[in-house]
Design a protein around this motif. Sequence first.
Motif, mmCIF file in Angstrom:
data_model
loop_
_atom_site.group_PDB
_atom_site.id
_atom_site.type_symbol
_atom_site.label_atom_id
_atom_site.label_comp_id
_atom_site.label_asym_id
_atom_site.label_seq_id
_atom_site.Cartn_x
_atom_site.Cartn_y
_atom_site.Cartn_z
ATOM 1 N N HIS A 78 94.369 -35.139 21.717
ATOM 2 C CA HIS A 78 94.379 -35.246 23.172
ATOM 3 C C HIS A 78 95.034 -36.544 23.604
ATOM 4 N N PRO A 79 96.013 -36.459 24.474
ATOM 5 C CA PRO A 79 96.520 -37.702 25.063
ATOM 6 C C PRO A 79 95.454 -38.267 25.978
ATOM 7 N N PRO A 80 95.566 -39.553 26.320
ATOM 8 C CA PRO A 80 94.553 -40.116 27.214
ATOM 9 C C PRO A 80 94.578 -39.415 28.565
ATOM 10 N N ASN A 81 93.431 -39.366 29.192
ATOM 11 C CA ASN A 81 93.369 -38.838 30.555
ATOM 12 C C ASN A 81 94.206 -39.732 31.476
ATOM 13 N N PRO A 82 94.873 -39.142 32.474
ATOM 14 C CA PRO A 82 95.581 -39.995 33.438
ATOM 15 C C PRO A 82 94.591 -40.876 34.190
ATOM 16 N N SER A 83 95.043 -42.072 34.546
ATOM 17 C CA SER A 83 94.178 -42.992 35.292
ATOM 18 C C SER A 83 93.903 -42.447 36.690
ATOM 19 N N ILE A 84 92.715 -42.758 37.179
ATOM 20 C CA ILE A 84 92.352 -42.356 38.545
ATOM 21 C C ILE A 84 92.433 -43.587 39.436
ATOM 22 N N LEU A 85 93.299 -43.505 40.450
ATOM 23 C CA LEU A 85 93.499 -44.645 41.359
ATOM 24 C C LEU A 85 92.758 -44.399 42.668
ATOM 25 N N ASN A 86 91.736 -45.195 42.902
ATOM 26 C CA ASN A 86 90.983 -45.135 44.166
ATOM 27 C C ASN A 86 91.371 -46.336 45.015
ATOM 28 N N VAL A 87 91.856 -46.059 46.209
ATOM 29 C CA VAL A 87 92.250 -47.153 47.108
ATOM 30 C C VAL A 87 91.301 -47.161 48.307
ATOM 31 N N PRO A 92 84.027 -53.956 52.061
ATOM 32 C CA PRO A 92 82.678 -53.374 51.987
ATOM 33 C C PRO A 92 82.671 -51.955 51.418
ATOM 34 N N THR A 93 83.694 -51.155 51.772
ATOM 35 C CA THR A 93 83.722 -49.781 51.244
ATOM 36 C C THR A 93 83.969 -49.799 49.737
ATOM 37 N N LEU A 94 84.867 -50.694 49.311
ATOM 38 C CA LEU A 94 85.111 -50.790 47.860
ATOM 39 C C LEU A 94 83.827 -51.201 47.141
ATOM 40 N N VAL A 95 83.163 -52.215 47.680
ATOM 41 C CA VAL A 95 81.961 -52.749 47.004
ATOM 42 C C VAL A 95 80.860 -51.688 46.920
ATOM 43 N N SER A 96 80.658 -50.943 48.003
ATOM 44 C CA SER A 96 79.571 -49.953 47.933
ATOM 45 C C SER A 96 79.969 -48.758 47.067
ATOM 46 N N SER A 97 81.260 -48.396 47.091
ATOM 47 C CA SER A 97 81.697 -47.272 46.241
ATOM 48 C C SER A 97 81.619 -47.658 44.761
ATOM 49 N N LEU A 98 82.003 -48.903 44.466
ATOM 50 C CA LEU A 98 81.913 -49.370 43.082
ATOM 51 C C LEU A 98 80.462 -49.338 42.601
ATOM 52 N N ALA A 99 79.554 -49.764 43.469
ATOM 53 C CA ALA A 99 78.128 -49.754 43.095
ATOM 54 C C ALA A 99 77.659 -48.319 42.819
ATOM 55 N N ALA A 275 86.803 -49.347 34.177
ATOM 56 C CA ALA A 275 87.276 -49.445 35.565
ATOM 57 C C ALA A 275 87.847 -50.831 35.812
ATOM 58 N N PHE A 276 89.061 -50.855 36.355
ATOM 59 C CA PHE A 276 89.652 -52.101 36.837
ATOM 60 C C PHE A 276 89.272 -52.273 38.294
ATOM 61 N N VAL A 277 89.028 -53.516 38.676
ATOM 62 C CA VAL A 277 88.848 -53.835 40.091
ATOM 63 C C VAL A 277 89.896 -54.891 40.427
ATOM 64 N N PHE A 314 89.772 -49.405 40.995
ATOM 65 C CA PHE A 314 89.171 -49.650 42.310
ATOM 66 C C PHE A 314 89.979 -50.776 42.943
ATOM 67 N N VAL A 315 90.821 -50.423 43.911
ATOM 68 C CA VAL A 315 91.677 -51.440 44.517
ATOM 69 C C VAL A 315 91.597 -51.322 46.034
ATOM 70 N N ASP A 316 91.953 -52.409 46.720
ATOM 71 C CA ASP A 316 91.982 -52.325 48.176
ATOM 72 C C ASP A 316 93.412 -52.066 48.642
ATOM 73 N N SER A 317 93.550 -51.736 49.947
ATOM 74 C CA SER A 317 94.893 -51.377 50.418
ATOM 75 C C SER A 317 95.859 -52.547 50.328
ATOM 76 N N ALA A 318 95.356 -53.775 50.431
ATOM 77 C CA ALA A 318 96.254 -54.928 50.321
ATOM 78 C C ALA A 318 96.902 -54.974 48.938
ATOM 79 N N ALA A 319 96.136 -54.716 47.915
ATOM 80 C CA ALA A 319 96.693 -54.751 46.557
ATOM 81 C C ALA A 319 97.596 -53.552 46.291
ATOM 82 N N ALA A 320 97.303 -52.403 46.949
ATOM 83 C CA ALA A 320 97.982 -51.146 46.603
ATOM 84 C C ALA A 320 99.251 -50.896 47.397
#
Length: 332
Positions: A78-87, A92-99, A275-277, A314-320
Motif C-alpha cells: 500500500h502506498p501511503p494515504n494522501p495527506s489530509i489538509l484542513n484549513v 480559535p476554530t483551529l484550536v478547538s478542532s485540533l482538541a 498531524a502537523f500544525v 491543521f493550518v490557518d488561512s494565513a499559512a495556506a
Amino acid sequence: MPAPLAPGLPRSSSRQSLFEPDAGDRMSIVDRWVPTGRESISDSQESPRPARAPRRASSYSSVTTGQHINHPMAAIHHPPNPSILNVFDDSPTLVSSLADFVVKAQKEAVDKKGRFTIALSGGSLPKTLGGLIGHEGVKWDKWHVFYVDERVVPLDHPDSNHLACQAALFSKVAIPPAQIHTINVELLEDPDELADEYEKQLIQEFASRDSARFPVFDLILLGMGPDGHTASLFPGHELLQEADRWVASIDDSPKPPPKRITLTYPVINHAARVAFVATGEGKQDVLKDVLDHPELALPASRVKPNFPGQLYWFVDSAAAVKVTYPRTPFKL
Ligand SMILES: O=C1O[C@H](COP(=O)(O)O)[C@@H](O)[C@H](O)[C@H]1O
C-alpha cells in the motif's frame, strides 16, 4: 554501497533487505531483521558505531496496535494515504478542532488498549493545545506523553520543549507527572547517552507491550519551521537518513540551541496518526513547498506515515494562502 549495519544488529543476523532504505521510506531495512540465534558479543563489537542502547524487540511480529498494522507487508502493498489538509479561518476554530481531533484519537486508543500514547513537539505547537484544557472527553490518566524532540537543556530552561508544554498545558490539567516522559537531565553532558536513555524510555513503553520493531504512537503532533524542518530533522542533515535508531542526538542544529535529541523518521512514520500544525504568514512559502512540491524533499515532506497511518495538516488561512494542494473540510 550496502547500508552499514545498525548498532546492535550483528553481522550474523539474516537481514532480509527488500530495498535500500531512504529517509521517509515506508519501511526501513531493519524492519525485516530476523535473529538467527547465532549473534555473539564479538559480532556486535564489530559494529561501526559505538555500542548503544540494546536494540528493541528481538523479533519482528505482525502486531496490531490500535488500527495500525505494524507489518512490513502493509507497507509493501500500500502506498501511503494522501495527506489530509484542513484549513481553518481563525485560530480559535483551529484550536478547538485540533482538541476534538486529539480527543477522538485518544478515545479510539483507550477503547482498544486502555492507554493513549502521544508525542508532542515544542516551538509554536504547545500553545495550540489550549482546547484540551477543560475538554470533557479528555482522560488525562490514560495519556503517556513523549517529546518529538527536546533541546539538551535543563527542564526549566526557556529553550526546553517540555517547559513549553508544561506551561501551556500540563500545569493546567490533571495528568500524572510520571506519565510525561522527559529527558534525563543527569545526562545533559552526553547527548548520545541522553538519546539512548530516552530510547530506553520508549522501549519500556512500547517494546514490552507489542514487540514491534518500531513504536507505534497513537498520535504524533508536529510543527514545521520556516526552513521545512520538523522535530529536530533539518534540511540536508545526515539525520534525515537515520533508519535504525528510535531517538538520535544532534549537536549542530542550525536553529539554536545546537544540541538536541529527536525522534527519527522510522518512529514518526510508524505512528497511527501524525498531524502537523502550522499557522501564520511566516509559514506560507514553506507550506507551499512542502505540500505542492514534495520533490524538494524538505524534512516535513518526508513525513509519510506507513499505510494505514494517516497524515493530517491543521493550518490557518494565513499559512495556506499560496497552497494549491486540495483542502478537505474538517470532520472528525
Ligand atoms: O526547534 C523546533 O522547531 C520546530 C518548529 O517550531 P515552530 O515554532 O516553527 O512551530 C518544532 O516543531 C520543534 O519541536 C522544535 O524543537
